[in-house]
Write an enzyme that holds these catalytic residues in place. Structure first.
Site: not given
Ligand code: ADP
Length: 188
Positions: A14, A89, A128, A134, A145
């Site tokens: 994404k 989400r 990654r 990370r 996740r």
């Molecule tokens: P990925 O898509 O690889 O899980 P992201 O970089 O989008 O990673 O998000 C990393 C973390 O940030 C998520 O696992 C969550 O803890 C938090 N996060 C990001 N976006 C949201 C959201 N819309 N609602 C709640 N938590 C979020």
């Protein structure tokens, strides 16, 4: 003038695709994950609050996330549109986003879902984690996740489908091929 949401499981690519899409549509790329990570590394109160959830692979509470996005999309550069990456989400976030947009007389144009193979994304995320280190890319946290994504986030696409907004795109294969498919699907 495009308001786009990009969805797909962790590891679907994404972030990479959102950067390309935002550039070709000339709108900002708004990644909630990136904003949270920036706050964590700057040690802001928001970062301190978000970190414990992120490290466990859990979603940051809706109240915190919604307020952050509300601020971000109210900024001048997002007046003509955005590519939202990682938001909404949850059901609550879908409702909030709808309210934020309708308050200013706007609506989403498309919700794009990247369709990928789960085994493949786990491998990508493990890879990654080796390169970027990370904190939320350890195998247990990756599994958590993905579990949360399929439980809470994937079903949200049905709602957008009934609104005629959902565009599904094959996210497997070469990065450039995926970008081309996305642009074609959006008629861009
Ligand atoms: P990925 O898509 O690889 O899980 P992201 O970089 O989008 O990673 O998000 C990393 C973390 O940030 C998520 O696992 C969550 O803890 C938090 N996060 C990001 N976006 C949201 C959201 N819309 N609602 C709640 N938590 C979020």
């Amino acid at each position: 003038m495009t308001r786009l949401v990009l969805m797909g499981p962790p590891g679907a690519g994404k972030g990479t695709q959102a950067v390309f899409l935002a550039a070709s549509l000339a709108v900002p790329h708004i990644s909630t994950g990136d904003i949270f990570r920036a706050n964590v590394s700057e040690g802001t109160p928001l970062g301190l609050e978000a970190k414990r959830f992120m490290d466990a692979g859990e979603y940051v509470p809706d109240s915190v996330t919604n307020a952050m996005v509300r601020d971000r999309i109210a900024a001048d550069d997002a007046a003509t549109g955005f590519v939202l990456d990682g938001y909404p989400r949850t059901t609550d976030q879908v409702g909030e986003l709808g309210d934020m947009l309708s308050a200013s007389g706007h609506q989403l144009d498309h919700v794009v879902e990247l369709i990928v193979d789960t085994d493949e994304v786990v491998q990508r995320l493990i890879e990654r984690s080796r390169i970027q280190g990370r904190a939320d890319d350890t195998e247990d946290v990756i599994r958590r996740r993905l579990e949360i994504y399929f439980e809470q986030t994937a079903p949200l696409t049905e709602l957008y489908a009934t609104q005629g907004l959902l565009v599904q795109v094959d996210g497997m294969g070469d990065v450039n091929d995926v970008t081309a498919r996305l642009l074609a699907a959006l008629g861009a």
